[in-house]
Design a protein around this motif. Structure first.
Motif, PDB file in Angstrom:
ATOM      1  N   GLN A  61     -15.966  -3.218   3.579  1.00  0.00           N
ATOM      2  CA  GLN A  61     -16.053  -1.842   3.094  1.00  0.00           C
ATOM      3  C   GLN A  61     -15.831  -1.761   1.592  1.00  0.00           C
ATOM      4  O   GLN A  61     -16.158  -0.774   0.962  1.00  0.00           O
ATOM      5  CB  GLN A  61     -15.072  -0.931   3.822  1.00  0.00           C
ATOM      6  N   LEU A  62     -15.302  -2.841   1.004  1.00  0.00           N
ATOM      7  CA  LEU A  62     -15.117  -2.899  -0.443  1.00  0.00           C
ATOM      8  C   LEU A  62     -14.963  -4.355  -0.846  1.00  0.00           C
ATOM      9  O   LEU A  62     -14.264  -5.115  -0.190  1.00  0.00           O
ATOM     10  CB  LEU A  62     -13.877  -2.107  -0.862  1.00  0.00           C
ATOM     11  N   THR A 115     -17.017   2.426   6.466  1.00  0.00           N
ATOM     12  CA  THR A 115     -15.577   2.648   6.402  1.00  0.00           C
ATOM     13  C   THR A 115     -14.841   1.702   7.349  1.00  0.00           C
ATOM     14  O   THR A 115     -13.657   1.873   7.600  1.00  0.00           O
ATOM     15  CB  THR A 115     -15.235   4.103   6.757  1.00  0.00           C
ATOM     16  N   VAL A 116     -15.564   0.737   7.880  1.00  0.00           N
ATOM     17  CA  VAL A 116     -14.953  -0.280   8.726  1.00  0.00           C
ATOM     18  C   VAL A 116     -15.112  -1.631   8.038  1.00  0.00           C
ATOM     19  O   VAL A 116     -15.794  -1.751   7.032  1.00  0.00           O
ATOM     20  CB  VAL A 116     -15.591  -0.304  10.132  1.00  0.00           C
ATOM     21  N   GLY A 117     -14.484  -2.642   8.622  1.00  0.00           N
ATOM     22  CA  GLY A 117     -14.557  -3.963   8.018  1.00  0.00           C
ATOM     23  C   GLY A 117     -13.441  -4.148   7.010  1.00  0.00           C
ATOM     24  O   GLY A 117     -12.719  -3.218   6.645  1.00  0.00           O
ATOM     25  N   PRO A 118     -13.272  -5.356   6.513  1.00  0.00           N
ATOM     26  CA  PRO A 118     -12.163  -5.667   5.615  1.00  0.00           C
ATOM     27  C   PRO A 118     -12.444  -5.287   4.171  1.00  0.00           C
ATOM     28  O   PRO A 118     -13.577  -5.004   3.774  1.00  0.00           O
ATOM     29  CB  PRO A 118     -12.057  -7.187   5.744  1.00  0.00           C
ATOM     30  N   VAL A 119     -11.388  -5.279   3.376  1.00  0.00           N
ATOM     31  CA  VAL A 119     -11.508  -5.339   1.926  1.00  0.00           C
ATOM     32  C   VAL A 119     -11.527  -6.822   1.575  1.00  0.00           C
ATOM     33  O   VAL A 119     -10.725  -7.597   2.092  1.00  0.00           O
ATOM     34  CB  VAL A 119     -10.322  -4.639   1.237  1.00  0.00           C
ATOM     35  N   VAL A 120     -12.454  -7.231   0.734  1.00  0.00           N
ATOM     36  CA  VAL A 120     -12.581  -8.631   0.322  1.00  0.00           C
ATOM     37  C   VAL A 120     -12.310  -8.720  -1.173  1.00  0.00           C
ATOM     38  O   VAL A 120     -12.817  -7.901  -1.952  1.00  0.00           O
ATOM     39  CB  VAL A 120     -13.989  -9.182   0.632  1.00  0.00           C
ATOM     40  N   VAL A 121     -11.509  -9.698  -1.581  1.00  0.00           N
ATOM     41  CA  VAL A 121     -11.245  -9.889  -3.000  1.00  0.00           C
ATOM     42  C   VAL A 121     -11.448 -11.352  -3.359  1.00  0.00           C
ATOM     43  O   VAL A 121     -11.037 -12.254  -2.630  1.00  0.00           O
ATOM     44  CB  VAL A 121      -9.819  -9.428  -3.375  1.00  0.00           C
ATOM     45  N   GLY A 122     -12.103 -11.581  -4.480  1.00  0.00           N
ATOM     46  CA  GLY A 122     -12.280 -12.925  -5.004  1.00  0.00           C
ATOM     47  C   GLY A 122     -11.246 -13.209  -6.083  1.00  0.00           C
ATOM     48  O   GLY A 122     -11.032 -12.378  -6.977  1.00  0.00           O
ATOM     49  N   VAL A 123     -10.580 -14.359  -5.992  1.00  0.00           N
ATOM     50  CA  VAL A 123      -9.554 -14.717  -6.969  1.00  0.00           C
ATOM     51  C   VAL A 123      -9.813 -16.116  -7.513  1.00  0.00           C
ATOM     52  O   VAL A 123     -10.487 -16.921  -6.881  1.00  0.00           O
ATOM     53  CB  VAL A 123      -8.134 -14.652  -6.357  1.00  0.00           C
ATOM     54  N   ASP A 124      -9.241 -16.374  -8.700  1.00  0.00           N
ATOM     55  CA  ASP A 124      -9.339 -17.725  -9.264  1.00  0.00           C
ATOM     56  C   ASP A 124      -8.073 -18.104 -10.012  1.00  0.00           C
ATOM     57  O   ASP A 124      -8.032 -19.107 -10.708  1.00  0.00           O
ATOM     58  CB  ASP A 124     -10.559 -17.842 -10.182  1.00  0.00           C
ATOM     59  N   GLY A 125      -7.014 -17.288  -9.875  1.00  0.00           N
ATOM     60  CA  GLY A 125      -5.758 -17.582 -10.543  1.00  0.00           C
ATOM     61  C   GLY A 125      -5.637 -16.997 -11.935  1.00  0.00           C
ATOM     62  O   GLY A 125      -4.555 -17.040 -12.533  1.00  0.00           O
ATOM     63  N   ALA A 184     -24.305  -7.927  -4.090  1.00  0.00           N
ATOM     64  CA  ALA A 184     -23.454  -7.556  -2.955  1.00  0.00           C
ATOM     65  C   ALA A 184     -23.902  -6.221  -2.363  1.00  0.00           C
ATOM     66  O   ALA A 184     -24.222  -5.290  -3.102  1.00  0.00           O
ATOM     67  CB  ALA A 184     -21.997  -7.490  -3.376  1.00  0.00           C
ATOM     68  N   PRO A 185     -23.946  -6.099  -1.044  1.00  0.00           N
ATOM     69  CA  PRO A 185     -24.467  -4.895  -0.408  1.00  0.00           C
ATOM     70  C   PRO A 185     -23.458  -3.758  -0.297  1.00  0.00           C
ATOM     71  O   PRO A 185     -23.842  -2.619  -0.016  1.00  0.00           O
ATOM     72  CB  PRO A 185     -24.858  -5.396   0.992  1.00  0.00           C
ATOM     73  N   CYS A 186     -22.175  -4.023  -0.506  1.00  0.00           N
ATOM     74  CA  CYS A 186     -21.136  -3.008  -0.330  1.00  0.00           C
ATOM     75  C   CYS A 186     -20.677  -2.493  -1.693  1.00  0.00           C
ATOM     76  O   CYS A 186     -21.051  -3.042  -2.728  1.00  0.00           O
ATOM     77  CB  CYS A 186     -19.961  -3.610   0.435  1.00  0.00           C
ATOM     78  N   PRO A 187     -19.859  -1.430  -1.731  1.00  0.00           N
ATOM     79  CA  PRO A 187     -19.266  -1.020  -3.011  1.00  0.00           C
ATOM     80  C   PRO A 187     -18.463  -2.151  -3.638  1.00  0.00           C
ATOM     81  O   PRO A 187     -17.765  -2.889  -2.936  1.00  0.00           O
ATOM     82  CB  PRO A 187     -18.363   0.153  -2.606  1.00  0.00           C
ATOM     83  N   ILE A 188     -18.578  -2.279  -4.967  1.00  0.00           N
ATOM     84  CA  ILE A 188     -17.900  -3.365  -5.683  1.00  0.00           C
ATOM     85  C   ILE A 188     -16.945  -2.768  -6.698  1.00  0.00           C
ATOM     86  O   ILE A 188     -17.342  -1.941  -7.525  1.00  0.00           O
ATOM     87  CB  ILE A 188     -18.911  -4.279  -6.417  1.00  0.00           C
TER      88      ILE A 188
END
Length: 278
Positions: free
Chosen positions: A235-236, A134-144, A263-267
């Motif tokens: 965290q996500l 429940t710590v750490g950032p939310v990460v998002v991959g984008v390509d436009g 990926a090791p986290c929830p996706i």
């Protein structure tokens, strides 16, 4: 993900992976003041007792974790993919374990989770093995693309609700196996252009969500490897998927496929509205 009276739906099958997914989902339901619906798909009447015990066990675990969340259970006949996709049409989110090993051997195995994640009518989260952080950032991959723009908004909403930082990544590489590698000068130019476009891409949402601390990362490399690595402390992890109406070509060459497997986290897999109708 905005607060809604639509349920968060969890596919359960009696396995520890599905219980872990349910526990993650009830925390999400609590965060967004949403009801939680635990669904078990049973295509064998002889397993009715097992199904009832499995879904009630998961429900009891969820209620102990978040007593204020409205937790409902449902046992439905049919094929897991078909039923979970049907439920996704009325849900705000579907949550699945990465794989199952309970009495329903087909219920949440990787292929089913993958099919639902890339064909669901709503966002789908696959919770990997291990205890989600429940710590750490939310990460998002984008390509436009349209679907990555939908993923970007979802990620901003999640980061805002969690009080988390947001890392927006665009990972690029030369297209094609026979593509000529860029010269160092051209690579630096492309890197600068992508970094600039990434800042422009996030500008409106940064203004809409001013409390979300956002970091944009333009990175040369393989998207799956880079996003998987970023997910180790997240965290996500949120990705878009263009999707198609049928099951032909499922996952071939897709970034969503790679991060779901590695990926090791929830996706969270998000589809654009237009691609859902394709």
């Amino acid at each position: 993900m905005a607060t809604s009276d639509k349920s968060i739906v969890v596919g359960v099958d009696g396995s520890e992976d599905s219980v872990r997914a349910a526990v993650w989902a009830v925390a999400e339901a609590d965060l967004h003041s949403a009801p939680l619906r635990l669904v078990i798909v049973n295509d064998d009447p002889a397993r009715a007792d097992y199904a009832e015990k499995a879904v009630q066990k998961a429900a009891a675990k969820c209620r102990s974790q978040a007593p204020h969340v409205d937790v409902n259970t449902e046992i439905v006949p049919g094929h897991p993919v078909e039923q979970l996709l049907r439920h996704s049409e009325k849900a705000q989110l579907v949550v699945l374990g990465a794989r199952g090993h309970g009495g329903f051997t087909d219920a949440l195995l990787g292929g089913v989770s993958a099919a639902v994640a890339t064909h669901g009518a709503c966002p789908v989260v696959v919770v990997r093995k291990g205890v989600p952080t429940t710590v750490g950032p939310v990460v998002v991959g984008v390509d436009g693309s349209e679907c990555s723009l939908a993923a970007l908004r979802f990620a901003f909403e999640e980061a805002a609700g969690r009080g988390a930082d947001l890392v927006v990544m665009q990972v690029w590489h030369e297209e094609g196996l026979l593509a000529v590698p860029l010269t160092p000068v051209d690579r630096e130019r492309v890197q600068r252009e992508i970094a600039r476009s990434l800042t422009e891409l996030t500008a409106a949402l940064r203004a809409e969500f001013p409390k979300v601390h956002t970091r944009e990362v333009a990175q040369h490399g393989h998207p799956v490897a880079a996003l998987t690595d970023a997910g180790r402390d997240a965290q996500l992890l949120v990705v878009g998927h263009r999707g198609r109406g049928g099951f032909d070509g499922l996952f071939l060459g897709s970034v969503a496929a790679g991060v779901l497997h590695h990926a090791p986290c929830p996706i969270a897999v998000i589809r654009g509205t237009k691609t859902q109708a394709s």
